[in-house]
Design a protein around this motif. Structure first.
Motif, PDB file in Angstrom:
ATOM      1  N   GLN A  54       1.017  -1.307   0.139  1.00 14.43           N
ATOM      2  CA  GLN A  54      -0.115  -0.010  -0.048  1.00 14.43           C
ATOM      3  C   GLN A  54       0.874   1.191   0.011  1.00 14.43           C
ATOM      4  O   GLN A  54       1.855   1.291   0.968  1.00 14.43           O
ATOM      5  N   VAL A  76      -2.323   1.432  -5.708  1.00 13.12           N
ATOM      6  CA  VAL A  76      -2.175   0.701  -4.368  1.00 13.12           C
ATOM      7  C   VAL A  76      -2.583   1.577  -3.257  1.00 13.12           C
ATOM      8  O   VAL A  76      -1.959   1.543  -2.114  1.00 13.12           O
ATOM      9  N   THR A  87      -5.561   1.359  -1.636  1.00  8.34           N
ATOM     10  CA  THR A  87      -6.345   0.389  -0.684  1.00  8.34           C
ATOM     11  C   THR A  87      -5.641  -0.871  -0.584  1.00  8.34           C
ATOM     12  O   THR A  87      -5.618  -1.562  -1.596  1.00  8.34           O
ATOM     13  N   ALA A  88      -5.280  -1.249   0.681  1.00  6.63           N
ATOM     14  CA  ALA A  88      -5.031  -2.678   0.848  1.00  6.63           C
ATOM     15  C   ALA A  88      -6.338  -3.593   0.509  1.00  6.63           C
ATOM     16  O   ALA A  88      -7.418  -3.062   0.845  1.00  6.63           O
ATOM     17  N   VAL A 120      -2.743  -6.195  -2.421  1.00  2.00           N
ATOM     18  CA  VAL A 120      -2.218  -4.848  -1.976  1.00  2.00           C
ATOM     19  C   VAL A 120      -1.942  -5.134  -0.492  1.00  2.00           C
ATOM     20  O   VAL A 120      -2.935  -5.113   0.133  1.00  2.00           O
ATOM     21  N   LYS A 131      -1.177  -4.145   3.329  1.00  2.00           N
ATOM     22  CA  LYS A 131      -1.179  -3.173   4.336  1.00  2.00           C
ATOM     23  C   LYS A 131       0.035  -2.599   4.489  1.00  2.00           C
ATOM     24  O   LYS A 131       1.153  -3.197   4.737  1.00  2.00           O
ATOM     25  N   SER A 132       0.061  -1.185   4.720  1.00  2.00           N
ATOM     26  CA  SER A 132       1.225  -0.603   5.000  1.00  2.00           C
ATOM     27  C   SER A 132       1.215   0.033   6.408  1.00  2.00           C
ATOM     28  O   SER A 132       0.000   0.436   6.614  1.00  2.00           O
TER      29      SER A 132
END
Length: 109
Positions: A8, A73, A75-76, A102, A104-105
Motif C-alpha cells: 500500500q 496501490v 487501498t490494501a 495490495v 497493508k502498510s
C-alpha cells in the motif's frame, strides 16, 4: 502469469510481468498498448488501472512492466486483475483474470 503482491502506497518499483497464454507460451505484444482493470474481491465494482504499462524488448517475449499509480496501490486488499492488449488494427487480446494483493502498510508519521 502470476502477479506479485504490492505494498500500500509504494509506487517506486514497477512490477515486471510475463504475459503467457494458457499453454505457457509468451504473448507477442508487438505494437500493443496494454491496459488493465481491477476489481476488489468483495465487491462487484471494477476500476481502471491508472499506472503505466510499458513493453520490454523484445516484444515477442511477452514481458512488460506495470509502474503503479498512487490509485493502484491506495487501498490494501485482494483484487482481481485483467490485462488487455490493444493492437494497431483494433484487435484485442486479454489475459485470464489474475489474483493480486495490495498488502497493508504501517502509516508513516
Amino acid at each position: 502469469m502470476a502477479l506479485s503482491s504490492a505494498v500500500q502506497g509504494a509506487t517506486h518499483t514497477a512490477q515486471r510481468i510475463t504475459w503467457t497464454d494458457g499453454e505457457g507460451d509468451a504473448q507477442d505484444l508487438t505494437g500493443a498498448t496494454i491496459t488493465a482493470w481491477k476489481q476488489r474481491r468483495n465487491t462487484a465494482t471494477s476500476t481502471a488501472v491508472t499506472g503505466t504499462m510499458s513493453g520490454v524488448a523484445p516484444a515477442t517475449s511477452g514481458v512488460f512492466t506495470w509502474a503503479y499509480s498512487t490509485a493502484d496501490v491506495a487501498t490494501a486488499g485482494k483484487y482481481l486483475i485483467q490485462f488487455t492488449a490493444t493492437y494497431g488494427d483494433g484487435t484485442k487480446d486479454r489475459t485470464l483474470i489474475e489474483d493480486w494483493e495490495v498488502e497493508k502498510s504501517i502509516p508513516l508519521p
